[in-house]
Write an enzyme that holds these catalytic residues in place. Sequence first.
Site, PDB file in Angstrom:
ATOM      1  N   GLN A  14      45.200  34.125  31.845  1.00  0.00           N
ATOM      2  CA  GLN A  14      46.181  34.916  31.098  1.00  0.00           C
ATOM      3  C   GLN A  14      46.211  34.511  29.623  1.00  0.00           C
ATOM      4  OE1 GLN A  14      50.272  34.147  32.071  1.00  0.00           O
ATOM      5  NE2 GLN A  14      51.004  36.133  31.346  1.00  0.00           N
ATOM      6  N   TYR A 144      52.115  20.753  40.363  1.00  0.00           N
ATOM      7  CA  TYR A 144      51.781  21.262  39.030  1.00  0.00           C
ATOM      8  C   TYR A 144      52.562  20.488  37.956  1.00  0.00           C
ATOM      9  CZ  TYR A 144      51.650  24.737  35.199  1.00  0.00           C
ATOM     10  OH  TYR A 144      51.509  25.379  34.005  1.00  0.00           O
TER      11      TYR A 144
HETATM   12  N1  SER Z   1      54.230  29.987  34.121  1.00  0.00           N
HETATM   13  C1  SER Z   1      54.018  28.720  34.750  1.00  0.00           C
HETATM   14  C2  SER Z   1      54.280  28.787  36.202  1.00  0.00           C
HETATM   15  O1  SER Z   1      55.149  29.551  36.574  1.00  0.00           O
HETATM   16  C3  SER Z   1      54.907  27.687  34.110  1.00  0.00           C
HETATM   17  O2  SER Z   1      54.149  26.897  33.300  1.00  0.00           O
HETATM   18  O3  SER Z   1      53.688  28.095  36.954  1.00  0.00           O
END
Ligand code: SER
Length: 321
Positions: A14, A144
Amino acid sequence: MKKETIIVIGSNGQIGTELVADLRSVYGGSNVIASDIREPDYETKNAGPFEFVNVLNKENLAGVINKYKPTQIYLLAALLSATGEQNPKLAWDLNMNGLINVLDFAVEQKISKIYWPSSIAVFGPNSPKEQTPQYCAMDPNTVYGISKLAGERWCEYYFLKHGLDVRSLRYPGLISWKSQPGGGTTDYAVHIFHEALKNGSYESFLSANTELPMMYMNDAIKATIGLMDAEAEKVKIRSSYNVSAVSFTPTELTTEIKKYIPDFTISYKDNDPRQAIADSWPKSIDDSRARQDWGWKHDFNMKKMTEDMILNLKTPTELSK
Ligand code: SER
């Protein structure tokens, strides 16, 4: 302007899709090398060089770095929050070892500048929710978020120990029309536009009042290039800067979309695992350090962003209705 040779790793995502196009317009098509594990779209492939790069394959990475001798690398390849939870070990491996591989090559090859994105996912349930400051309790509970927080520490460590000029931003949810997001918790705020225009309705996986920090892609690219262009002395934070633009809930975004598509309806899914992730994240971000240190300023509020999204996503048939 000084000649730069820039490699963008993870260029099909993206951010990468738009960043490569913008960097090429500034530095020239042939000086910006797009790279990904997958073939890029036709436009990206035809506007400049492309290389297959798997950031976990050091030999492959070394080959491409030796071929182009870049002055800058943008490392965007990562697994995001929702996808990361489905494959935690892969998320850790890619997000962490990918970064360390690039940092090591950067030191070895004396690459002048490295960019690596962090995220609001570095914050956790015990971080303040409103106007979350640059420095506070950080206890991310997604793989993450854990990988991004650890990555920030590594970035600062390479800056302090090796003098590597590494720069980073903690992106909020990013909204764009040119390409789709890939597996994040904030993705609803992009899907909603596509579904509103296609079907006139959307089922949100986040609840009606879930407020999250968001940013339009034009602002995200402006922040990224702004940080990379800033004089080194102005970049005082070498872990990662808070940056922010707007905060809204699915209900507030729906009200804005209804100004263009009055019959648009939204419904809400129960028990989506992404809700718990969103609930652990900030509602809004204090980005005063970025504003003070290197002059960050956003351009798009929710109204301007919605208008631009709808205008760009409307097909010619829809426009003539
Ligand atoms: N847009 C990302 C996510 O939702 C946040 O860094 O994982």
